[in-house]
Design an enzyme around this catalytic site. Sequence first.
Site, PDB file in Angstrom:
ATOM      1  N   LEU A  87      20.973 -12.396 -39.944  1.00 19.23           N
ATOM      2  CA  LEU A  87      20.897 -12.478 -38.489  1.00 19.23           C
ATOM      3  C   LEU A  87      22.196 -13.058 -37.935  1.00 19.23           C
ATOM      4  CD1 LEU A  87      17.245 -13.783 -37.953  1.00 19.23           C
ATOM      5  CD2 LEU A  87      18.075 -11.503 -38.501  1.00 19.23           C
ATOM      6  N   ALA A  88      22.821 -12.291 -37.058  1.00 18.01           N
ATOM      7  CA  ALA A  88      24.130 -12.734 -36.554  1.00 18.01           C
ATOM      8  C   ALA A  88      24.392 -12.223 -35.148  1.00 18.01           C
ATOM      9  CB  ALA A  88      25.230 -12.247 -37.494  1.00 18.01           C
ATOM     10  N   GLY A 126      23.285 -13.797 -32.271  1.00 19.68           N
ATOM     11  CA  GLY A 126      23.259 -14.846 -31.254  1.00 19.68           C
ATOM     12  C   GLY A 126      24.627 -15.136 -30.662  1.00 19.68           C
ATOM     13  N   ARG A 146      26.490 -23.064 -27.525  1.00 13.88           N
ATOM     14  CA  ARG A 146      26.910 -24.465 -27.674  1.00 13.88           C
ATOM     15  C   ARG A 146      28.252 -24.633 -28.393  1.00 13.88           C
ATOM     16  NH1 ARG A 146      22.029 -27.200 -30.410  1.00 13.88           N
ATOM     17  NH2 ARG A 146      21.295 -25.061 -30.689  1.00 13.88           N
ATOM     18  N   THR A 157      14.209 -13.887 -33.213  1.00 15.72           N
ATOM     19  CA  THR A 157      14.551 -13.593 -34.609  1.00 15.72           C
ATOM     20  C   THR A 157      13.726 -12.423 -35.163  1.00 15.72           C
ATOM     21  OG1 THR A 157      13.036 -15.391 -35.197  1.00 15.72           O
ATOM     22  CG2 THR A 157      15.379 -15.894 -35.211  1.00 15.72           C
ATOM     23  N   LYS A 181      64.001 -16.166 -47.513  1.00 20.58           N
ATOM     24  CA  LYS A 181      63.136 -15.108 -46.978  1.00 20.58           C
ATOM     25  C   LYS A 181      63.415 -13.796 -47.688  1.00 20.58           C
ATOM     26  CE  LYS A 181      63.935 -12.025 -44.282  1.00 20.58           C
ATOM     27  NZ  LYS A 181      64.426 -11.083 -43.270  1.00 20.58           N
ATOM     28  N   ASN A 207      75.027 -20.643 -58.455  1.00 16.49           N
ATOM     29  CA  ASN A 207      74.992 -21.862 -57.655  1.00 16.49           C
ATOM     30  C   ASN A 207      75.269 -21.515 -56.191  1.00 16.49           C
ATOM     31  OD1 ASN A 207      75.024 -25.008 -57.830  1.00 16.49           O
ATOM     32  ND2 ASN A 207      76.633 -24.410 -56.401  1.00 16.49           N
ATOM     33  N   ASN A 253      72.396 -12.125 -42.700  1.00 18.27           N
ATOM     34  CA  ASN A 253      71.681 -10.880 -43.014  1.00 18.27           C
ATOM     35  C   ASN A 253      71.440 -10.007 -41.803  1.00 18.27           C
ATOM     36  OD1 ASN A 253      69.912 -12.833 -41.980  1.00 18.27           O
ATOM     37  ND2 ASN A 253      68.147 -11.826 -42.896  1.00 18.27           N
ATOM     38  N   SER A 280      80.351 -24.474 -50.842  1.00 21.31           N
ATOM     39  CA  SER A 280      79.637 -25.000 -49.678  1.00 21.31           C
ATOM     40  C   SER A 280      80.130 -24.395 -48.376  1.00 21.31           C
ATOM     41  CB  SER A 280      79.819 -26.519 -49.616  1.00 21.31           C
ATOM     42  OG  SER A 280      79.123 -27.097 -50.685  1.00 21.31           O
TER      43      SER A 280
HETATM   44  C1  UD1 Z   1      14.897 -20.346 -36.145  1.00 17.97           C
HETATM   45  C2  UD1 Z   1      13.451 -20.417 -36.589  1.00 17.97           C
HETATM   46  C3  UD1 Z   1      13.099 -21.867 -36.881  1.00 17.97           C
HETATM   47  C4  UD1 Z   1      14.036 -22.423 -37.933  1.00 17.97           C
HETATM   48  C5  UD1 Z   1      15.487 -22.242 -37.513  1.00 17.97           C
HETATM   49  C6  UD1 Z   1      16.408 -22.602 -38.667  1.00 17.97           C
HETATM   50  C7  UD1 Z   1      12.312 -18.634 -35.404  1.00 17.97           C
HETATM   51  C8  UD1 Z   1      11.414 -18.274 -34.322  1.00 17.97           C
HETATM   52  N1  UD1 Z   1      12.611 -19.911 -35.561  1.00 17.97           N
HETATM   53  O1  UD1 Z   1      14.975 -21.092 -34.934  1.00 17.97           O
HETATM   54  O2  UD1 Z   1      11.764 -21.981 -37.318  1.00 17.97           O
HETATM   55  O3  UD1 Z   1      13.770 -23.784 -38.161  1.00 17.97           O
HETATM   56  O4  UD1 Z   1      15.756 -20.861 -37.164  1.00 17.97           O
HETATM   57  O5  UD1 Z   1      17.735 -22.583 -38.263  1.00 17.97           O
HETATM   58  O6  UD1 Z   1      12.752 -17.778 -36.147  1.00 17.97           O
HETATM   59  N2  UD1 Z   1      19.312 -14.429 -33.759  1.00 17.97           N
HETATM   60  C9  UD1 Z   1      19.536 -13.115 -33.517  1.00 17.97           C
HETATM   61  N3  UD1 Z   1      18.877 -12.514 -32.483  1.00 17.97           N
HETATM   62  C10 UD1 Z   1      17.989 -13.178 -31.698  1.00 17.97           C
HETATM   63  C11 UD1 Z   1      17.779 -14.543 -31.957  1.00 17.97           C
HETATM   64  C12 UD1 Z   1      18.450 -15.151 -32.989  1.00 17.97           C
HETATM   65  O7  UD1 Z   1      20.300 -12.469 -34.210  1.00 17.97           O
HETATM   66  O8  UD1 Z   1      17.441 -12.552 -30.803  1.00 17.97           O
HETATM   67  C13 UD1 Z   1      20.038 -15.069 -34.858  1.00 17.97           C
HETATM   68  C14 UD1 Z   1      20.978 -16.175 -34.409  1.00 17.97           C
HETATM   69  O9  UD1 Z   1      22.248 -15.665 -34.151  1.00 17.97           O
HETATM   70  C15 UD1 Z   1      20.963 -17.094 -35.607  1.00 17.97           C
HETATM   71  C16 UD1 Z   1      19.582 -16.904 -36.210  1.00 17.97           C
HETATM   72  O10 UD1 Z   1      19.094 -15.674 -35.708  1.00 17.97           O
HETATM   73  O11 UD1 Z   1      21.902 -16.713 -36.578  1.00 17.97           O
HETATM   74  C17 UD1 Z   1      18.617 -18.022 -35.834  1.00 17.97           C
HETATM   75  O12 UD1 Z   1      18.472 -18.027 -34.422  1.00 17.97           O
HETATM   76  P1  UD1 Z   1      18.313 -19.349 -33.611  1.00 17.97           P
HETATM   77  O13 UD1 Z   1      18.148 -19.044 -32.164  1.00 17.97           O
HETATM   78  O14 UD1 Z   1      19.355 -20.309 -33.994  1.00 17.97           O
HETATM   79  O15 UD1 Z   1      16.921 -19.804 -34.193  1.00 17.97           O
HETATM   80  P2  UD1 Z   1      16.189 -21.118 -33.862  1.00 17.97           P
HETATM   81  O16 UD1 Z   1      15.611 -21.042 -32.525  1.00 17.97           O
HETATM   82  O17 UD1 Z   1      17.069 -22.244 -34.187  1.00 17.97           O
END
Ligand code: UD1
Length: 460
Positions: free
Chosen positions: A8-9, A11, A15, A78, A349, A375, A384, A403
């Site tokens: 999952l990537a 987000g 922050r 997620t 270089k 030397n 160059n 030198s």
């Molecule tokens: C999630 C878990 C929580 C756990 C925590 C651990 C759920 C509902 N909750 O919470 O129980 O303790 O991870 O870190 O799963 N992401 C997406 N798409 C989305 C939402 C998230 O790709 O729509 C990705 C985010 O980029 C991240 C990962 O999923 O890499 C986790 O998402 P995040 O929102 O941080 O999850 P938490 O709410 O912290």
Amino acid sequence: MKRQAIILAAGAGTRMKSKLPKVLHRVCGTTMLQHVIDAATESEIKECIVIVGHGAEEVKATLGENVKTALQSERLGTGHAVQMAYDDIAPEGTVLILNGDGPLVTEETLRELIAYHEEGNYSATVLTAELRDPHGYGRILRDDAMGLGKIVEEKDANTEEKTITEINSGLYCFDAKLLRKALPLLKNENAQGEYYLTDTLSIIKEMDKKVGVYKTSDYEDIMAVNSRVQLAEVEEIMRRRIAEKHLEEGVTLIDPKNTYIEKAVKIKRDTIIYPGVILKGNTVIGEDCTIGSNTRMENATIGDGVEIHNSTILESTVGDKTTIGPYAYLRPGSSIGKHVKIGDFVEVKNATIGDFSKASHLAYIGDAEIGKHVNIGCGVVFVNYDGINKNKTIVKDNAFIGSNANLVAPLVVEESGYVASGSTITKTVPSGALAVARGKQANKEGWVQRKGLLKTKEEK
Ligand code: UD1
Ligand code: CA
């Protein structure tokens, strides 16, 4: 058995307060996402599917060709993220779920999780950990048999649930078949209005299938990065892990906390590394070397018994028993032989320097081919660049450049050719010749007195 990983990537990582998508922030030189992919690959996961969303194109551009992606155009949770990979989930096998913002996860932990899941014949297994401060994480509610009851998110938890210290790492193994069954059944009836992946575990349980809980004692492995503070924490842990690996393999680090070594760097035993050293990329260092403080290397290859102090070496090689620095700058494309001395304030270089040659102080050597036992005197400049083209200088074996000479390229100094100090050389120096190219010295006797400049005793 077929094993896949969904990472999952998608987000935004608000922050982090960054233009860069969160998973592209680097830890010890490598993006967080790539660390996760590496851990998955090393634990023998053949196929990785990355869920991209925020900054999708930018994220995709960093991925290798063997990594699949699925787009989540809206962040609806997620569970929703994993739904985006639905069509890629194999009909059977194990699906590992990982987070792109958890770069500390190790191959060993993943292997343990997979083994627990597969050997226990679980339909789903969640990786948990006990945390002193569980704030922000989903809490693990156990059932009467101490199995998984359910997972409650911080935002949905009541006061009592919030006191639970066992947390959901967000890492899971699923039986592919059951994941495919459970995903379409997710609902978003919760405090965040999101489709929670955690709910698939309850759904699978309700189907009377076994759901496992694998608790790890290594809580560092599951740390997620949500802020720059956490990024720095994770960096420190990863740096410590890398340092420990080198220490265990016989490298001395005088001050491991103040030594910055990226993951791919290789160092042989009995090499000593002083504080403030930065080793990046695919740098390789031989044995019995001394790498003095404040040295920075990137993709450098260093032989055995080399001594380097306070110097910068980029995309270059250095042969055995050579000494570099202090304050030398080896720029890309430099190949320094064995038993060479590159001294203070020497810049090299795109040049090769043969064995036993010396440039001990204050020189610029660019676009050159220097033979053995040559030397290069203090203050020599390899001229160059003529304003349009870069030209090459060849200095053959046993030559001596006095030198403050300028060698104006293109130029050849033949074997054992000598250049007088202060000369500006523009033509070939024949073998065994001395080239002098400077104004002849003329002494004007009594000149100072005639000009009335001679100081009397009192004036001195
Ligand atoms: C999630 C878990 C929580 C756990 C925590 C651990 C759920 C509902 N909750 O919470 O129980 O303790 O991870 O870190 O799963 N992401 C997406 N798409 C989305 C939402 C998230 O790709 O729509 C990705 C985010 O980029 C991240 C990962 O999923 O890499 C986790 O998402 P995040 O929102 O941080 O999850 P938490 O709410 O912290
Ligand atoms: Ca969330």
